[in-house]
Design a protein around this motif. Structure first.
Motif, PDB file in Angstrom:
ATOM      1  N   ASP A 204     -56.247 -26.761  12.419  1.00 53.86           N
ATOM      2  CA  ASP A 204     -54.943 -26.133  12.199  1.00 53.86           C
ATOM      3  C   ASP A 204     -53.861 -26.770  13.067  1.00 53.86           C
ATOM      4  N   TYR A 205     -52.610 -26.653  12.603  1.00 53.01           N
ATOM      5  CA  TYR A 205     -51.429 -27.056  13.399  1.00 53.01           C
ATOM      6  C   TYR A 205     -50.554 -25.799  13.444  1.00 53.01           C
ATOM      7  N   LEU A 206     -50.303 -25.273  14.641  1.00 55.72           N
ATOM      8  CA  LEU A 206     -49.690 -23.939  14.762  1.00 55.72           C
ATOM      9  C   LEU A 206     -48.386 -23.735  13.969  1.00 55.72           C
ATOM     10  N   PRO A 207     -47.465 -24.721  13.916  1.00 54.66           N
ATOM     11  CA  PRO A 207     -46.220 -24.486  13.169  1.00 54.66           C
ATOM     12  C   PRO A 207     -46.397 -24.514  11.644  1.00 54.66           C
ATOM     13  N   SER A 208     -47.594 -24.774  11.149  1.00 55.34           N
ATOM     14  CA  SER A 208     -47.800 -24.825   9.700  1.00 55.34           C
ATOM     15  C   SER A 208     -47.862 -23.420   9.106  1.00 55.34           C
ATOM     16  N   ALA A 209     -47.018 -23.177   8.100  1.00 50.80           N
ATOM     17  CA  ALA A 209     -47.052 -21.870   7.433  1.00 50.80           C
ATOM     18  C   ALA A 209     -48.292 -21.745   6.544  1.00 50.80           C
ATOM     19  N   ASN A 210     -48.867 -22.880   6.119  1.00 49.57           N
ATOM     20  CA  ASN A 210     -50.139 -22.806   5.388  1.00 49.57           C
ATOM     21  C   ASN A 210     -51.254 -22.361   6.337  1.00 49.57           C
ATOM     22  N   GLY A 211     -51.236 -22.884   7.556  1.00 48.68           N
ATOM     23  CA  GLY A 211     -52.194 -22.432   8.563  1.00 48.68           C
ATOM     24  C   GLY A 211     -51.966 -20.977   8.947  1.00 48.68           C
ATOM     25  N   TYR A 212     -50.691 -20.596   9.007  1.00 47.87           N
ATOM     26  CA  TYR A 212     -50.298 -19.224   9.362  1.00 47.87           C
ATOM     27  C   TYR A 212     -50.933 -18.192   8.418  1.00 47.87           C
ATOM     28  N   LYS A 213     -50.991 -18.544   7.120  1.00 51.59           N
ATOM     29  CA  LYS A 213     -51.602 -17.617   6.142  1.00 51.59           C
ATOM     30  C   LYS A 213     -53.029 -17.281   6.562  1.00 51.59           C
ATOM     31  N   VAL A 214     -53.770 -18.321   6.930  1.00 52.62           N
ATOM     32  CA  VAL A 214     -55.190 -18.142   7.261  1.00 52.62           C
ATOM     33  C   VAL A 214     -55.323 -17.361   8.577  1.00 52.62           C
ATOM     34  N   ARG A 215     -54.478 -17.724   9.569  1.00 51.01           N
ATOM     35  CA  ARG A 215     -54.510 -16.978  10.851  1.00 51.01           C
ATOM     36  C   ARG A 215     -54.190 -15.509  10.621  1.00 51.01           C
ATOM     37  N   GLN A 216     -53.236 -15.249   9.694  1.00 50.64           N
ATOM     38  CA  GLN A 216     -52.854 -13.867   9.396  1.00 50.64           C
ATOM     39  C   GLN A 216     -54.034 -13.074   8.827  1.00 50.64           C
ATOM     40  N   LEU A 217     -54.731 -13.667   7.843  1.00 50.25           N
ATOM     41  CA  LEU A 217     -55.858 -12.943   7.240  1.00 50.25           C
ATOM     42  C   LEU A 217     -56.987 -12.767   8.256  1.00 50.25           C
ATOM     43  N   LEU A 218     -57.289 -13.794   9.030  1.00 43.34           N
ATOM     44  CA  LEU A 218     -58.372 -13.680  10.016  1.00 43.34           C
ATOM     45  C   LEU A 218     -58.061 -12.549  11.004  1.00 43.34           C
ATOM     46  N   ALA A 219     -56.789 -12.439  11.397  1.00 45.05           N
ATOM     47  CA  ALA A 219     -56.401 -11.366  12.331  1.00 45.05           C
ATOM     48  C   ALA A 219     -56.584 -10.010  11.661  1.00 45.05           C
ATOM     49  N   GLN A 220     -56.196  -9.909  10.397  1.00 50.82           N
ATOM     50  CA  GLN A 220     -56.273  -8.601   9.734  1.00 50.82           C
ATOM     51  C   GLN A 220     -57.704  -8.228   9.375  1.00 50.82           C
ATOM     52  N   LEU A 221     -58.553  -9.239   9.238  1.00 47.73           N
ATOM     53  CA  LEU A 221     -59.982  -8.964   9.024  1.00 47.73           C
ATOM     54  C   LEU A 221     -60.709  -8.749  10.352  1.00 47.73           C
ATOM     55  N   GLU A 222     -60.006  -9.015  11.446  1.00 47.56           N
ATOM     56  CA  GLU A 222     -60.598  -8.965  12.794  1.00 47.56           C
ATOM     57  C   GLU A 222     -61.833  -9.864  12.881  1.00 47.56           C
ATOM     58  N   ARG A 223     -61.709 -11.056  12.268  1.00 49.35           N
ATOM     59  CA  ARG A 223     -62.791 -12.045  12.308  1.00 49.35           C
ATOM     60  C   ARG A 223     -62.546 -12.985  13.483  1.00 49.35           C
ATOM     61  N   PRO A 224     -63.475 -13.089  14.426  1.00 48.68           N
ATOM     62  CA  PRO A 224     -63.285 -14.059  15.499  1.00 48.68           C
ATOM     63  C   PRO A 224     -63.434 -15.478  14.965  1.00 48.68           C
ATOM     64  N   TYR A 225     -62.709 -16.418  15.533  1.00 48.19           N
ATOM     65  CA  TYR A 225     -62.814 -17.820  15.108  1.00 48.19           C
ATOM     66  C   TYR A 225     -62.333 -18.705  16.240  1.00 48.19           C
ATOM     67  N   GLU A 226     -62.731 -19.972  16.128  1.00 47.14           N
ATOM     68  CA  GLU A 226     -62.255 -20.959  17.091  1.00 47.14           C
ATOM     69  C   GLU A 226     -61.168 -21.773  16.399  1.00 47.14           C
ATOM     70  N   ARG A 227     -60.048 -21.963  17.074  1.00 46.90           N
ATOM     71  CA  ARG A 227     -58.967 -22.757  16.474  1.00 46.90           C
ATOM     72  C   ARG A 227     -59.027 -24.176  17.030  1.00 46.90           C
ATOM     73  N   VAL A 228     -59.104 -25.156  16.131  1.00 44.94           N
ATOM     74  CA  VAL A 228     -59.140 -26.556  16.558  1.00 44.94           C
ATOM     75  C   VAL A 228     -57.778 -27.154  16.235  1.00 44.94           C
ATOM     76  N   SER A 229     -57.062 -27.547  17.268  1.00 45.89           N
ATOM     77  CA  SER A 229     -55.702 -28.020  17.077  1.00 45.89           C
ATOM     78  C   SER A 229     -55.699 -29.460  16.521  1.00 45.89           C
ATOM     79  N   VAL A 230     -54.947 -29.673  15.442  1.00 48.23           N
ATOM     80  CA  VAL A 230     -54.840 -31.003  14.829  1.00 48.23           C
ATOM     81  C   VAL A 230     -53.365 -31.406  14.899  1.00 48.23           C
TER      82      VAL A 230
END
Ligand SMILES: N[C@@H](CCC(=O)N[C@@H](CS)C(=O)NCC(=O)O)C(=O)O
Length: 209
Positions: free
Chosen positions: A6-32
């Protein structure tokens, strides 16, 4: 453990971060760092996404899914964020395809060009994309005048996907006051539990010198 490339300023990445947060799914973020070519290396192209783009979800070591909306579908399967009914699911897909076809390539691209100093070199293309972006906002407005959320009167991944570039449309010169139903919907989306807040700004290396 899920890994999100993921690249933090990406709104496409933001969609996925948003769902993961709302599902309360833990994950590791790898910065690209996409602006230093990290998504275009031979390794990335061959092992993560042949299209050279983020977000990419690594669901288990060596198994990757690209395309933000495909990732949303994968993660939302079996949860309230993706309805069970065949008709409602097809409506979710309708909005996910609309987002990729008419909203993100217009609103997202004009915003990107404007915020990173690329608009002047592409003035004619930006004018065309701005007109098409306004048409996409008009489409959303028409639907949201009679619906609280995009599908089935409840918050789904369709709302997550469409929110990502719509809420930052003003950065691309798209005023939202002519679209009051869109503005009210953005507020409803923002008030969902575990909403992740603002999209971070582009990094310095995104800007053309
Ligand atoms: N349709 C794709 C678009 C992905 C995309 O365009 N990602 C951009 C960041 S928002 C990217 O990685 N760009 C890097 C590059 O093109 O080299 C999706 O929804 O995931």
């Amino acid at each position: 453990m899920l890994r999100l490339h993921d690249y933090l300023p990406s709104a496409n990445g933001y969609k996925v971060r948003q769902l993961l947060a709302q599902l309360e799914r833990p994950y590791e973020r790898v910065s690209v760092d996409i602006f230093s070519g990290q998504s275009r290396t031979e390794d990335f192209l061959h092992s993560r996404n042949p299209a050279g783009r983020i977000p990419v979800l690594e669901v288990e070591p060596g198994r990757f899914i690209a395309e933000s909306n495909a990732i949303l579908c994968y993660l939302a399967e079996g949860t309230p964020f993706l309805p069970d009914g065949r008709f409602e699911r097809a409506q979710v897909l309708q909005w996910l395809f609309f987002e990729q076809n008419l909203l993100e390539p217009n609103i997202g691209t004009v915003r990107y060009w404007r915020l990173t100093g690329r608009e002047a070199q592409r003035a004619e293309a930006a004018r065309l994309k701005s007109a098409q972006g306004l048409e996409a906002l008009g489409t959303l407005e028409r639907h949201l005048q009679t619906h609280r959320f995009l599908v089935d009167e409840r918050y789904t991944i369709a709302d997550i996907a469409l929110y990502a570039y719509t809420h930052v449309a003003p950065d691309g010169g798209f005023a939202l006051h002519p679209f009051p139903a869109v503005q009210a919907w953005l507020e409803r989306v923002r008030s969902q539990p575990r909403h992740i807040g603002e999209l971070p700004p582009y990094t310095a290396n995104a800007h053309v010198r």
